[in-house]
Design a protein around this motif. Structure first.
Motif, PDB file in Angstrom:
ATOM      1  N   LEU A  32       0.829  -1.219   0.080  1.00  0.00           N
ATOM      2  CA  LEU A  32      -0.055   0.030   0.004  1.00  0.00           C
ATOM      3  C   LEU A  32       1.109   1.222  -0.202  1.00  0.00           C
ATOM      4  O   LEU A  32       0.652   2.043  -0.597  1.00  0.00           O
ATOM      5  CB  LEU A  32      -0.990  -0.148   1.127  1.00  0.00           C
ATOM      6  N   LEU A  33       1.770   1.287   0.801  1.00  0.00           N
ATOM      7  CA  LEU A  33       2.909   2.285   0.737  1.00  0.00           C
ATOM      8  C   LEU A  33       3.356   2.672  -0.498  1.00  0.00           C
ATOM      9  O   LEU A  33       3.456   3.724  -0.748  1.00  0.00           O
ATOM     10  CB  LEU A  33       3.928   1.984   1.887  1.00  0.00           C
ATOM     11  N   VAL A  34       3.850   1.637  -1.150  1.00  0.00           N
ATOM     12  CA  VAL A  34       4.552   1.741  -2.472  1.00  0.00           C
ATOM     13  C   VAL A  34       3.455   2.307  -3.396  1.00  0.00           C
ATOM     14  O   VAL A  34       3.683   3.225  -4.323  1.00  0.00           O
ATOM     15  CB  VAL A  34       5.043   0.443  -3.002  1.00  0.00           C
ATOM     16  N   ALA A  35       2.268   1.708  -3.381  1.00  0.00           N
ATOM     17  CA  ALA A  35       1.075   2.183  -4.298  1.00  0.00           C
ATOM     18  C   ALA A  35       1.052   3.855  -4.170  1.00  0.00           C
ATOM     19  O   ALA A  35       0.711   4.643  -5.095  1.00  0.00           O
ATOM     20  CB  ALA A  35       0.183   1.120  -4.300  1.00  0.00           C
ATOM     21  N   VAL A  36       0.789   4.052  -2.691  1.00  0.00           N
ATOM     22  CA  VAL A  36       0.529   5.611  -2.540  1.00  0.00           C
ATOM     23  C   VAL A  36       1.431   6.375  -3.240  1.00  0.00           C
ATOM     24  O   VAL A  36       1.346   7.531  -3.629  1.00  0.00           O
ATOM     25  CB  VAL A  36       0.108   5.659  -1.308  1.00  0.00           C
ATOM     26  N   ILE A  37       2.785   5.854  -2.932  1.00  0.00           N
ATOM     27  CA  ILE A  37       3.858   6.867  -3.465  1.00  0.00           C
ATOM     28  C   ILE A  37       3.959   6.934  -4.907  1.00  0.00           C
ATOM     29  O   ILE A  37       3.823   8.027  -5.454  1.00  0.00           O
ATOM     30  CB  ILE A  37       5.351   6.301  -2.879  1.00  0.00           C
ATOM     31  N   LEU A  38       3.383   5.826  -5.633  1.00  0.00           N
ATOM     32  CA  LEU A  38       3.471   5.870  -6.914  1.00  0.00           C
ATOM     33  C   LEU A  38       2.387   6.763  -7.542  1.00  0.00           C
ATOM     34  O   LEU A  38       2.137   7.196  -8.693  1.00  0.00           O
ATOM     35  CB  LEU A  38       3.182   4.442  -7.437  1.00  0.00           C
ATOM     36  N   SER A  39       1.260   6.922  -6.501  1.00  0.00           N
ATOM     37  CA  SER A  39      -0.021   7.405  -7.137  1.00  0.00           C
ATOM     38  C   SER A  39      -0.056   9.125  -7.032  1.00  0.00           C
ATOM     39  O   SER A  39      -0.976   9.602  -7.843  1.00  0.00           O
ATOM     40  CB  SER A  39      -1.115   6.916  -6.321  1.00  0.00           C
ATOM     41  N   ALA A  40       1.055   9.380  -6.722  1.00  0.00           N
ATOM     42  CA  ALA A  40       1.106  10.869  -6.809  1.00  0.00           C
ATOM     43  C   ALA A  40       1.233  11.604  -8.278  1.00  0.00           C
ATOM     44  O   ALA A  40       2.257  11.208  -9.213  1.00  0.00           O
ATOM     45  CB  ALA A  40       2.457  11.414  -6.217  1.00  0.00           C
ATOM     46  N   GLN A  41       0.157  12.396  -8.627  1.00  0.00           N
ATOM     47  CA  GLN A  41       0.155  12.787 -10.102  1.00  0.00           C
ATOM     48  C   GLN A  41      -0.078  11.611 -11.090  1.00  0.00           C
ATOM     49  O   GLN A  41       0.414  11.574 -12.250  1.00  0.00           O
ATOM     50  CB  GLN A  41       1.210  13.574 -10.636  1.00  0.00           C
ATOM     51  N   ALA A  42      -0.594  10.481 -10.543  1.00  0.00           N
ATOM     52  CA  ALA A  42      -0.835   9.418 -11.666  1.00  0.00           C
ATOM     53  C   ALA A  42      -2.265   8.868 -11.092  1.00  0.00           C
ATOM     54  O   ALA A  42      -2.860   9.114 -10.083  1.00  0.00           O
ATOM     55  CB  ALA A  42       0.094   8.281 -11.520  1.00  0.00           C
ATOM     56  N   THR A  43      -2.901   7.881 -12.126  1.00  0.00           N
ATOM     57  CA  THR A  43      -4.393   7.494 -11.895  1.00  0.00           C
ATOM     58  C   THR A  43      -4.016   5.945 -10.943  1.00  0.00           C
ATOM     59  O   THR A  43      -3.099   5.388 -11.126  1.00  0.00           O
ATOM     60  CB  THR A  43      -5.057   7.317 -12.969  1.00  0.00           C
ATOM     61  N   ASP A  44      -4.925   5.714 -10.164  1.00  0.00           N
ATOM     62  CA  ASP A  44      -4.920   4.438  -9.457  1.00  0.00           C
ATOM     63  C   ASP A  44      -4.948   3.390 -10.572  1.00  0.00           C
ATOM     64  O   ASP A  44      -4.311   2.357 -10.468  1.00  0.00           O
ATOM     65  CB  ASP A  44      -6.232   4.418  -8.631  1.00  0.00           C
ATOM     66  N   LYS A  45      -5.668   3.457 -11.406  1.00  0.00           N
ATOM     67  CA  LYS A  45      -5.733   2.676 -12.687  1.00  0.00           C
ATOM     68  C   LYS A  45      -4.041   2.106 -13.334  1.00  0.00           C
ATOM     69  O   LYS A  45      -3.853   1.130 -13.262  1.00  0.00           O
ATOM     70  CB  LYS A  45      -6.721   3.023 -13.758  1.00  0.00           C
ATOM     71  N   THR A  78       6.076   3.681 -16.857  1.00  0.00           N
ATOM     72  CA  THR A  78       4.905   4.129 -17.432  1.00  0.00           C
ATOM     73  C   THR A  78       3.820   5.096 -16.533  1.00  0.00           C
ATOM     74  O   THR A  78       3.172   5.828 -16.884  1.00  0.00           O
ATOM     75  CB  THR A  78       3.718   3.010 -17.741  1.00  0.00           C
ATOM     76  N   ILE A  79       4.632   5.222 -15.424  1.00  0.00           N
ATOM     77  CA  ILE A  79       3.962   6.233 -14.354  1.00  0.00           C
ATOM     78  C   ILE A  79       4.752   7.508 -14.284  1.00  0.00           C
ATOM     79  O   ILE A  79       6.274   7.425 -14.324  1.00  0.00           O
ATOM     80  CB  ILE A  79       4.222   5.526 -12.964  1.00  0.00           C
ATOM     81  N   GLY A  80       4.213   8.657 -14.096  1.00  0.00           N
ATOM     82  CA  GLY A  80       4.719   9.961 -13.966  1.00  0.00           C
ATOM     83  C   GLY A  80       5.835  10.173 -12.979  1.00  0.00           C
ATOM     84  O   GLY A  80       5.588   9.538 -11.933  1.00  0.00           O
TER      85      GLY A  80
END
Length: 213
Positions: A32-45, A78-80
């Protein structure tokens, strides 16, 4: 807005959104921590698409360190802002292994000390992973709180503090996800779906009648 109306809004949202939880896919607090860090200025999808493969090879801080920064980039390119995020995730993994035995710390202060983790991310972890009654204010929550009149504020922190004060205790644990999901699918930024909104009569948005189809 009076407190009686605020309580009615949360009661109504809880009825309309029976399973208020994150749309990020994860199976443990580290993921979850990794996913939330990655989600900044990115979509959950977009994040879920990347982590579907990543978490099969790196689901713990130890395995993430083995993967390394360059290896991690291959999964998240693929993530900003992926270069910065990769660096932060690897450094965070190192700290978790060295200081916390691979576990996620459970205080906001310790979480905010991790690279790539600010107050909002810390609050998401505390709420979603550990069930604490805190609210992480993202763009959706900021918009909903101001537009509806629920908890207006000029800054993210102002909105967070006001929400913590006015949200009924029985809804505090789920308030974060109730407001995010309402903002993501109903009270959208450009064309809010006011005609389909379950709190239309309680909302104090002055232009809401313009968005009734």
């Amino acid at each position: 807005m009076n407190q009686k109306k605020r309580e009615a809004i949360f009661d109504r949202l809880a009825e309309c959104i029976p399973n208020p939880t994150t749309e990020l896919n994860y199976s443990n607090p580290f993921e979850l921590l990794v996913a939330v860090i990655l989600s900044a200025q990115a979509t959950d999808k977009g994040v879920n698409k990347a982590t579907e493969k990543l978490f099969k090879v790196a689901s713990t801080p130890e395995k993430m360190l083995e993967l390394g920064e360059e290896g991690l980039k291959e999964y998240i390119k693929t993530i900003g802002l992926y270069n910065t995020k990769a660096k932060n995730i690897i450094e965070t993994s190192r700290i978790l292994v060295e200081r916390y035995g691979g576990q996620i710390p459970r205080t906001r202060k310790e979480l905010e000390a991790l690279p790539g983790v600010g107050r909002k991310t810390a609050n998401v972890i505390l709420n979603t992973a550990f069930g604490e009654a805190v609210i992480a204010v993202d763009t959706h929550i900021f918009r909903v709180a101001n537009r509806t009149g629920l908890a207006p504020g000029k800054t993210v922190r102002e909105v967070e503090d006001r929400l913590m004060k006015v949200t009924p205790k029985r809804h505090l644990k789920d308030a974060h996800h109730l407001l995010i999901l309402h903002g993501r699918y109903t009270c959208t930024a450009r064309k809010p779906k006011c005609g389909k909104c379950c709190i239309y009569d309680l909302c104090e948005f002055p232009d809401k009648s313009k968005y009734v189809e």
